[in-house]
Every structure is written in structure tokens, then in C-alpha cells.
Write a protein that holds these residues in place. Sequence first.
Motif, PDB file in Angstrom:
ATOM      1  N   MET A   1       0.724  -1.162   0.103  1.00 46.12           N
ATOM      2  CA  MET A   1      -0.006   0.289  -0.031  1.00 46.12           C
ATOM      3  C   MET A   1       0.909   1.299   0.023  1.00 46.12           C
ATOM      4  O   MET A   1       0.420   2.344   0.069  1.00 46.12           O
ATOM      5  N   THR A   2       2.188   1.163  -0.159  1.00 39.41           N
ATOM      6  CA  THR A   2       3.046   2.471  -0.127  1.00 39.41           C
ATOM      7  C   THR A   2       3.787   2.337  -1.524  1.00 39.41           C
ATOM      8  O   THR A   2       4.092   1.598  -2.085  1.00 39.41           O
ATOM      9  N   ASP A   3       3.919   3.568  -1.805  1.00 39.46           N
ATOM     10  CA  ASP A   3       4.520   3.975  -2.996  1.00 39.46           C
ATOM     11  C   ASP A   3       5.975   3.946  -2.956  1.00 39.46           C
ATOM     12  O   ASP A   3       6.598   4.549  -1.982  1.00 39.46           O
TER      13      ASP A   3
ATOM     14  N   ASN B   1       0.241   4.658  -1.837  1.00 38.25           N
ATOM     15  CA  ASN B   1      -0.152   4.435  -3.161  1.00 38.25           C
ATOM     16  C   ASN B   1      -1.351   4.813  -3.684  1.00 38.25           C
ATOM     17  O   ASN B   1      -2.238   4.735  -2.860  1.00 38.25           O
ATOM     18  N   ARG B   2      -1.466   4.579  -4.988  1.00 38.51           N
ATOM     19  CA  ARG B   2      -2.966   4.665  -5.458  1.00 38.51           C
ATOM     20  C   ARG B   2      -4.150   3.736  -4.840  1.00 38.51           C
ATOM     21  O   ARG B   2      -5.307   4.155  -4.395  1.00 38.51           O
TER      22      ARG B   2
ATOM     23  N   VAL C   1      -4.255  11.779   5.137  1.00 38.87           N
ATOM     24  CA  VAL C   1      -3.895  10.644   4.599  1.00 38.87           C
ATOM     25  C   VAL C   1      -3.099  11.243   3.246  1.00 38.87           C
ATOM     26  O   VAL C   1      -3.812  11.822   2.620  1.00 38.87           O
ATOM     27  N   SER C   2      -1.861  11.143   3.229  1.00 34.01           N
ATOM     28  CA  SER C   2      -0.994  11.638   1.885  1.00 34.01           C
ATOM     29  C   SER C   2      -0.655  10.619   1.045  1.00 34.01           C
ATOM     30  O   SER C   2      -0.151   9.576   1.499  1.00 34.01           O
ATOM     31  N   ALA C   3      -0.716  10.944  -0.285  1.00 33.71           N
ATOM     32  CA  ALA C   3      -0.599   9.785  -1.205  1.00 33.71           C
ATOM     33  C   ALA C   3       0.015  10.240  -2.413  1.00 33.71           C
ATOM     34  O   ALA C   3       0.063  11.278  -2.809  1.00 33.71           O
ATOM     35  N   ARG C   4       0.973   9.532  -3.281  1.00 29.35           N
ATOM     36  CA  ARG C   4       1.245   9.791  -4.288  1.00 29.35           C
ATOM     37  C   ARG C   4       0.096   9.329  -5.603  1.00 29.35           C
ATOM     38  O   ARG C   4       0.061   8.135  -5.564  1.00 29.35           O
ATOM     39  N   TYR C   5      -0.537  10.084  -5.926  1.00 26.01           N
ATOM     40  CA  TYR C   5      -1.770   9.796  -6.834  1.00 26.01           C
ATOM     41  C   TYR C   5      -1.470   9.239  -8.144  1.00 26.01           C
ATOM     42  O   TYR C   5      -2.119   8.417  -8.839  1.00 26.01           O
TER      43      TYR C   5
END
Length: 349
Positions: free
Chosen positions: A181-183, A190-191, A253-257
Amino acid sequence: MSSDVETSLRGPKAYALARKAIEAMEAHQVWPTALNFELWVHYVAAKDSALATEIDHLIEAGEPFTDAVGEQLAAQFLPKAKLNGEILEAGQTLSKELDSVSRAIESARETSEAYGQQLASASESLDGEDAQAIKSMVETLTVATRKVREENHALESQLQDTTAELGRLREHLEQVRRDAMTDALSGLANRKAFDEALERACDQGEQGGPVTLAVIDIDHFKSFNDTWGHQTGDQVIRYVASVIQRCSPAPRVSARYGGEEFAIIFPGESARDSLAVLEAVREEVSSRILKRRSTNEDLGAITISAGIAERKPGESPASLVERADSALYASKRGGRNRTSCADPIAAAA
């Protein structure tokens, strides 16, 4: 159909198929990443497939083929990507089962221990009573129980080891889940993790309380990559991600989209409150002059554009993303290096 494509890639037509895919990607201005190449090989090899139909729709609509679009198509249509999701879900199910097994083992041990104590107590309570036959029967049961207890003590050590091993396995599964679940490049969610977190936030929002979504894009990233190369581009992505992560701690929640795009979910926060965080991120990103690690050359300042939208009652996650994206494009059209709000009231504030 997928197996047919795999077979073609191992046959005499493989090079022609690869060239055709590259030509199609170049014609539609699609970056030749490994994932995109796989998608477009399937596209040119099986024009009647569901994947090809979806790509045709994107082409007809004039939609850009971004990394985020590629990841979505892969998750939906490529067997390997779908399998990764299934493995992840299987790991979650197995983890729950391990919890159940651990509880059952502990319960069985406690029950056996209590049974032995009860029989021993019953034998003691018959001392001095004129009930020799009953006492003899209970003593027989007590001897049998003592033997069982001795065996249980030996078994208990094994059960403790087994329970500890189950715990280690559960921790390993949780680590695998976190990794999945991590980029890998940015260290952000992650997405897939983003989609799940946004779904949860919207469900919780139905119980009351705001939910705000921000989407962020690095300005002029394509030309930056063309000038300095992908490795330096990765350095920039990691830098922006570190600023986003530092400025938006949990429960956000911070994500690389996808690609050079990022997203932040603000559960329980309004657009007005979240706007201050976005401005802090934007100002910090642009305040630093970056240097190329390999040569120490000045890369200049990096800027970002952002869009922000607060969820409306009953609004779906997809609609919320769409409105935040529209706000982002408003920032791009407005000259970049700024934050725009989907809601005019929040923008005015």
C-alpha cells in the motif's frame, strides 16, 4: 485473450507487435514506461478486448494518458495487477483467521486448566465424608486429570511457541500489506491505499463531519524531466513528497496519486481549514533551491499547483476527486504556483 497476447510476445511476431505498440504510444504522446508498454501491447494485439475499447474511448475523448490512468487500467484489465490485489486481500483474510486461531488456542488451554482445578477441589471436599465409593471415583478422575494436566503443561509450551509464530506471521503479513500500500519512490500511500482511505473517509463523513480532498501537481514537471532526466525528476518527487508528509501528519492521508500528482485526504476538516495546510506545503516547496545530486548543479525552485474540494452530503468519492481535479486545473490555468478551491465560499474565505 491475455494468454494469446503472452503467446504472441514469445513468437515470431513479437518484434512487430512491440514496434506497433511503440508507434501507437508515440502517436498519442504516451510515455514508454514499462506499465504503459504492457498496456499498449495488449491494446494493439487485441483490438476487440475490453482494454482496447477503454483506451479507444480515452483517445476519442481527448483525455491525456497519464500515469494515474495507466495504473487504473492495469488494475482493472491486466491479470498480474489484478492478482496483486487479490493476494493483498487474501493476506488480510489470513491475518483475521490467525487471530481467531490464537484466541481458540488460548481459550482451550484456560478451559483445561480450570477443569483440573475443579476436580482437585471436588476430591478435597469429600475428605472425612462417609462416601468412600464416590471419593474413590473422584480420586480416579483426579489421577487421570493430573496426567492430562502434565501432558497439557508440555503441550502449553508448544502452544506458546505456535502462538508466537502466528504472531510473527501476522506481523509479516501486515508488513507485506504496508509495502503493497506504499509508493516505493515517494514513501507515501500509493493509489490503492488512497482509494481505500478516501472510501473510508467518505463513509465516516456520512455520520457527520466534513471531509476535504486536495490534489497537487508539480508544475512543468515534463519539461523538467526532459531537461534533467528521470533520476533527477525522481529526486524532485521525493522532495515534494517529504514536504507534503511533514505538513500533513495523521489522521490526514498523503498519497502519490500518480506520476507527479499527489493527494491529501483531510478527514474531519473543512476546505477552509485545509487551505492553510496546502498553502504551507506550496510555500515550503517553492522556498528551496534544489541541487542535482550527481553534479551539484542548481536546478532552481520547484513550484506546485493544488486544487481543493470539500465533500458535499451524499457525494461519491469519484465525484469528490473530479471536483478537486477541476480546482487543480483552475490553478494551472490561472498561472500555476497557487491553490484553488472548488467551493467559491471557501475560496473567498
